[in-house]
Design a protein around this motif. Structure first.
Motif, PDB file in Angstrom:
ATOM      1  N   TRP A 103      39.633 -78.510  80.772  1.00 17.73           N
ATOM      2  CA  TRP A 103      40.407 -79.756  80.929  1.00 17.73           C
ATOM      3  C   TRP A 103      41.906 -79.481  80.930  1.00 17.73           C
ATOM      4  O   TRP A 103      42.680 -80.324  81.337  1.00 17.73           O
ATOM      5  CB  TRP A 103      40.028 -80.758  79.835  1.00 17.73           C
ATOM      6  CG  TRP A 103      38.873 -81.606  80.252  1.00 17.73           C
ATOM      7  CD1 TRP A 103      38.919 -82.899  80.668  1.00 17.73           C
ATOM      8  CD2 TRP A 103      37.492 -81.236  80.345  1.00 17.73           C
ATOM      9  NE1 TRP A 103      37.665 -83.343  81.021  1.00 17.73           N
ATOM     10  CE2 TRP A 103      36.779 -82.343  80.823  1.00 17.73           C
ATOM     11  CE3 TRP A 103      36.781 -80.059  80.078  1.00 17.73           C
ATOM     12  CZ2 TRP A 103      35.405 -82.323  81.036  1.00 17.73           C
ATOM     13  CZ3 TRP A 103      35.412 -80.041  80.291  1.00 17.73           C
ATOM     14  CH2 TRP A 103      34.738 -81.153  80.764  1.00 17.73           C
ATOM     15  N   GLY A 125      41.333 -78.515  85.147  1.00 14.94           N
ATOM     16  CA  GLY A 125      41.434 -79.976  85.052  1.00 14.94           C
ATOM     17  C   GLY A 125      42.871 -80.471  84.995  1.00 14.94           C
ATOM     18  O   GLY A 125      43.098 -81.640  84.692  1.00 14.94           O
ATOM     19  N   ALA A 152      30.357 -79.622  89.334  1.00 14.76           N
ATOM     20  CA  ALA A 152      30.984 -80.806  88.738  1.00 14.76           C
ATOM     21  C   ALA A 152      32.363 -80.470  88.188  1.00 14.76           C
ATOM     22  O   ALA A 152      33.297 -81.271  88.282  1.00 14.76           O
ATOM     23  CB  ALA A 152      30.093 -81.366  87.633  1.00 14.76           C
ATOM     24  N   GLY A 203      34.298 -82.386  90.703  1.00 15.81           N
ATOM     25  CA  GLY A 203      34.443 -83.655  89.963  1.00 15.81           C
ATOM     26  C   GLY A 203      35.708 -83.666  89.125  1.00 15.81           C
ATOM     27  O   GLY A 203      36.533 -84.577  89.211  1.00 15.81           O
ATOM     28  N   LEU A 204      35.871 -82.601  88.294  1.00 15.54           N
ATOM     29  CA  LEU A 204      37.038 -82.548  87.401  1.00 15.54           C
ATOM     30  C   LEU A 204      38.289 -82.057  88.144  1.00 15.54           C
ATOM     31  O   LEU A 204      39.330 -82.721  88.133  1.00 15.54           O
ATOM     32  CB  LEU A 204      36.740 -81.617  86.210  1.00 15.54           C
ATOM     33  CG  LEU A 204      37.896 -81.399  85.242  1.00 15.54           C
ATOM     34  CD1 LEU A 204      38.268 -82.701  84.547  1.00 15.54           C
ATOM     35  CD2 LEU A 204      37.547 -80.341  84.205  1.00 15.54           C
ATOM     36  N   LEU A 246      38.935 -86.037  89.433  1.00 16.88           N
ATOM     37  CA  LEU A 246      39.349 -86.685  88.191  1.00 16.88           C
ATOM     38  C   LEU A 246      40.767 -86.274  87.778  1.00 16.88           C
ATOM     39  O   LEU A 246      41.615 -87.118  87.484  1.00 16.88           O
ATOM     40  CB  LEU A 246      38.342 -86.321  87.082  1.00 16.88           C
ATOM     41  CG  LEU A 246      38.066 -87.363  86.019  1.00 16.88           C
ATOM     42  CD1 LEU A 246      37.745 -88.714  86.608  1.00 16.88           C
ATOM     43  CD2 LEU A 246      36.949 -86.907  85.097  1.00 16.88           C
ATOM     44  N   SER A 269      38.519 -94.959  83.278  1.00 16.25           N
ATOM     45  CA  SER A 269      38.047 -93.970  84.256  1.00 16.25           C
ATOM     46  C   SER A 269      37.588 -94.633  85.559  1.00 16.25           C
ATOM     47  O   SER A 269      37.471 -93.983  86.579  1.00 16.25           O
ATOM     48  CB  SER A 269      36.915 -93.137  83.655  1.00 16.25           C
ATOM     49  OG  SER A 269      35.751 -93.936  83.531  1.00 16.25           O
ATOM     50  N   MET A 321      32.434 -86.984  85.406  1.00 15.16           N
ATOM     51  CA  MET A 321      32.884 -86.218  86.566  1.00 15.16           C
ATOM     52  C   MET A 321      32.136 -86.621  87.828  1.00 15.16           C
ATOM     53  O   MET A 321      32.717 -86.793  88.890  1.00 15.16           O
ATOM     54  CB  MET A 321      32.713 -84.722  86.297  1.00 15.16           C
ATOM     55  CG  MET A 321      33.801 -84.165  85.420  1.00 15.16           C
ATOM     56  SD  MET A 321      33.599 -82.432  85.155  1.00 15.16           S
ATOM     57  CE  MET A 321      32.765 -82.405  83.605  1.00 15.16           C
TER      58      MET A 321
END
Lengths: 575, 96
Positions: free
Chosen positions: A99, A103, A263, A267-268, A272, A440, A505
């Motif tokens: 993250w 991320g 993911a 995703g991240l 995201l 989110s 995610m």
């Protein structure tokens, strides 16, 4: 546990005289009091400079790259995040560093190199302001309403959560924590606007680092370095891998998060984090205050270098907790009385190494983190309300001083609403999870809409609105279908055991896909805007100043490339 | 809309700043104390406070891990040096 009586400061204690994990000495309390005096003093000093709307809402666009960059990163360094991610590191090991690295770093560099020129050249005051120029008031209004509502609600939730933390760690009274810290933030932001928020964020940045840095340093001294720490973790938790980031990512069953590399990367890393770092106005506002385009591009790059280092004061203490704490920590819902939870690992490590004085500095770091996050929320709310809701929809042609007054008033009103939200959460604790989920819902769709708006000049006004709405709807639907129905998790995540972080995610990924799909279809069915209207807003219609004449060391692209190279090296080292 | 107008000014990134129109060039605007001075002053004060605490407990260190290494004293030196550099380098200058 460090024991020392509060003495004359006993009024800080909870009604029942509850004592926390840590007790403070007079020197610690003096450090905390001096901090509050300093931030208020800075607010009063800067009031004289916040005269125009440009001063109050974008700090006069006079900040250097370093000031804007440190404020950019500091607004994100909330103490709930610090403690939460240290707890995640204790629970999941170094996986939590994803993250902070994949991320965050690619997204921050993407903001600097690709998106910042459009934000800066169009001279917008905010992200919804950009949407207004690019897609019109409908899309901007939708984005501004959701942002203002969620920001203020999130601020309240964080306020409550922080007060609970202070109660657990220090035994402080819940109401005392909420009112003193939030009113302090409200006063200094209302006085000096973004000037004040940014100045204090830079101060807070140094306090957070200097308050937390001793934990990993002393922890590594105690464990005789990284190798000693790994050996102790393996001894304490045999058979579990806490120190590799990519090895356990091949299949979700191989890691405690239930997540796989697809993911994490898409995703991240691709949705995201891009959504958060490039379109969440709370952080972008700091960069918009830069004095010129080069500074605006350098600010996120400077922030990215420091963001890469944050795991040293957040993730490493969590890992050191696994190595040196003589007892195990537990999830909140599984901890028996007398046992500690994952989220308490950072204060526990602080109490392990820091005596009087250093303890005050560490607690000040946590308070500073909390206040920098709240100031970010409040100043962003004031700007979006005044410029993106009040001015276009309520009072179009007022004077500049009227909008500044409105900004000051809505700073305090926003704060009062946040405090109200904090008390609602006090009575309905489960609301907290929903509010965090709500936030989110908007991040990934907003990123899709802004990105398409910047890179594809054919995208139309109607497409922007319907694409954003479709993305938000998809995110809410995906969440509702998965929440409380574990059997449906596999529909969206391709793995029934996906944990909430992994679900989030995939939810972001599907919302982004919906935005792209709907925006494309509606664009093809509607008439494009004339190219002249898109000047300064879209790639292909915007003249971006060349940096060719600058020496290599002054070019943002050079530092962005260097930062990305360091990021790749870190991935390799901790693979 | 003001934002539409200022868009033109910002084209190219080196455009005229809106605030520049409203700020008197001889006003205090040009004498704002740098943020680094505030940072330095606060670190210096903290460093001195923590140093006093560290010296007072030198012969009776607190019961924390590694307290025999006197981290309070060493960390206070770091704060004083950093705070001192920032404070001196960015000390507010007199208005010319």
């Amino acid at each position: 546990m460090i024991s020392s009586p509060f003495g004359p400061m006993a009024f800080l204690l909870d009604e029942g005289g509850v004592r926390g994990i840590i007790s403070l000495h007079l020197v610690d309390l003096a450090i905390i009091v001096i901090y509050f005096v300093a931030v208020l003093g800075i607010g009063f000093y800067l009031k004289r400079y916040a005269k125009t709307g440009e001063d109050f809402f974008v700090a006069g666009r006079k900040m250097t790259a370093w000031v804007a960059g440190l404020a950019f990163i500091s607004a994100n360094l909330g103490s709930l995040e610090l403690m939460g991610w240290a707890g995640n590191a204790y629970q999941y090991g170094i996986l939590a560093a994803h993250w902070y690295w994949i991320g965050a770093i690619p997204a921050m560099l993407f903001l600097a190199v690709i998106m910042m020129p459009f934000y800066y050249i169009c001279r917008t005051h905010s992200v919804p302001g950009y949407l207004s120029l690019r897609y019109g008031h409908a899309t901007s209004g939708l984005s501004a309403i959701t942002f203002a509502f969620m920001t203020i609600l999130m601020s309240g939730v964080n306020m409550y959560a922080m007060a609970v933390v202070m109660q657990v760690i220090l035994g402080w009274n819940l109401h005392f924590s909420i009112w003193v810290s939030s009113l302090t933030v409200g006063v200094y932001v209302a006085l000096g606007g973004l000037y004040s928020a940014i100045f204090n964020e830079v101060v807070q940045f140094f306090l957070i680092w200097l308050g937390a840095l001793l934990i990993p340093i002393l922890g590594l001294v105690e464990t005789h370095g990284w190798a000693g720490m790994v050996a102790r973790i393996q001894h304490n938790f045999p058979g579990q891998d806490f120190t590799h980031m990519w090895g356990p990512m091949l299949h979700p069953s191989q890691n405690p998060m239930g997540v796989q590399w697809v993911a994490i990367v898409f995703g991240l890393g691709a949705v995201l984090s891009m959504g958060y770092w490039t379109t969440d106005f709370l952080v972008v506002q700091r960069v918009l205050s830069a004095k010129d385009l080069r500074s605006a591009k350098m600010a996120p790059v400077i922030g990215a270098f420091f963001k890469m280092a944050v795991p040293f004061i957040v993730i490493l203490p969590g890992l050191l907790g696994l190595a040196v704490l003589p007892f195990h920590l537990f999830p909140v819902n599984a901890a028996a009385p007398g046992q500690h939870t994952y989220d308490q690992v950072l204060p526990l490590m602080l109490a392990r190494y820091c005596g009087p004085g250093l303890l005050g500095l560490g607690i000040t770091a946590l308070i500073a983190g909390f206040m920098s996050g709240m100031a970010g929320n409040i100043s962003a709310f004031a700007t979006v309300w005044t410029y993106d809701l009040y001015r276009p929809f309520i009072k179009k042609h007022a004077s500049d001083s009227h909008y500044v007054a409105m900004g000051r008033w809505c700073t305090m009103i926003g704060l009062i609403i946040s405090i109200g939200a904090a008390y609602i959460v006090t009575h309905f604790g489960s609301l907290m999870d929903y509010v965090q989920a709500l936030f989110s819902f908007f991040i990934a769709p907003l990123f899709g809409t802004v990105l398409i708006g910047m890179l594809w000049k054919r995208a139309t006004k109607a497409a922007g609105f319907w694409g954003l709405l479709a993305g938000i709807t998809t995110a809410i639907t995906t969440f509702a279908l998965m929440h409380g129905h574990p059997e449906r998790v596999a529909w969206f995540c391709f793995y029934a055991g996906a944990k909430p972080l992994a679900q989030q995610m995939w939810q972001a990924l599907w919302a982004f896909v919906a935005v792209v799909g709907v925006t494309f279809v509606v664009t093809m069915a509607t008439r494009p805007r004339p190219a002249a209207e898109l000047r300064g807003l879209v790639m292909g219609e915007t003249e971006i100043p060349s940096e060719g004449h600058l020496p290599l060391l002054r070019r943002p692209i050079f530092w962005a490339a260097l930062c990305f190279a360091v990021f790749l090296v870190l991935q390799y080292i901790f693979r | 809309m003001a934002e539409e107008k200022s868009r033109e000014a910002g084209q190219g990134g080196g455009g005229k700043k809106v605030a520049a129109d409203t700020v008197d060039p001889h006003s205090e605007e040009h004498h704002m104390i740098p943020v680094w001075f505030f940072v330095g002053l606060l670190l210096l004060i903290y460093g001195i406070l923590i140093l006093i605490q560290g010296i007072s407990e030198w012969s009776h260190p607190p019961g924390t891990e590694l307290s025999h290494l006197h981290p309070t004293v060493w960390w206070s030196f770091a704060l004083i040096i950093l705070g001192g550099i920032f404070s001196v380098k960015h000390f507010p200058k007199k208005k010319s």
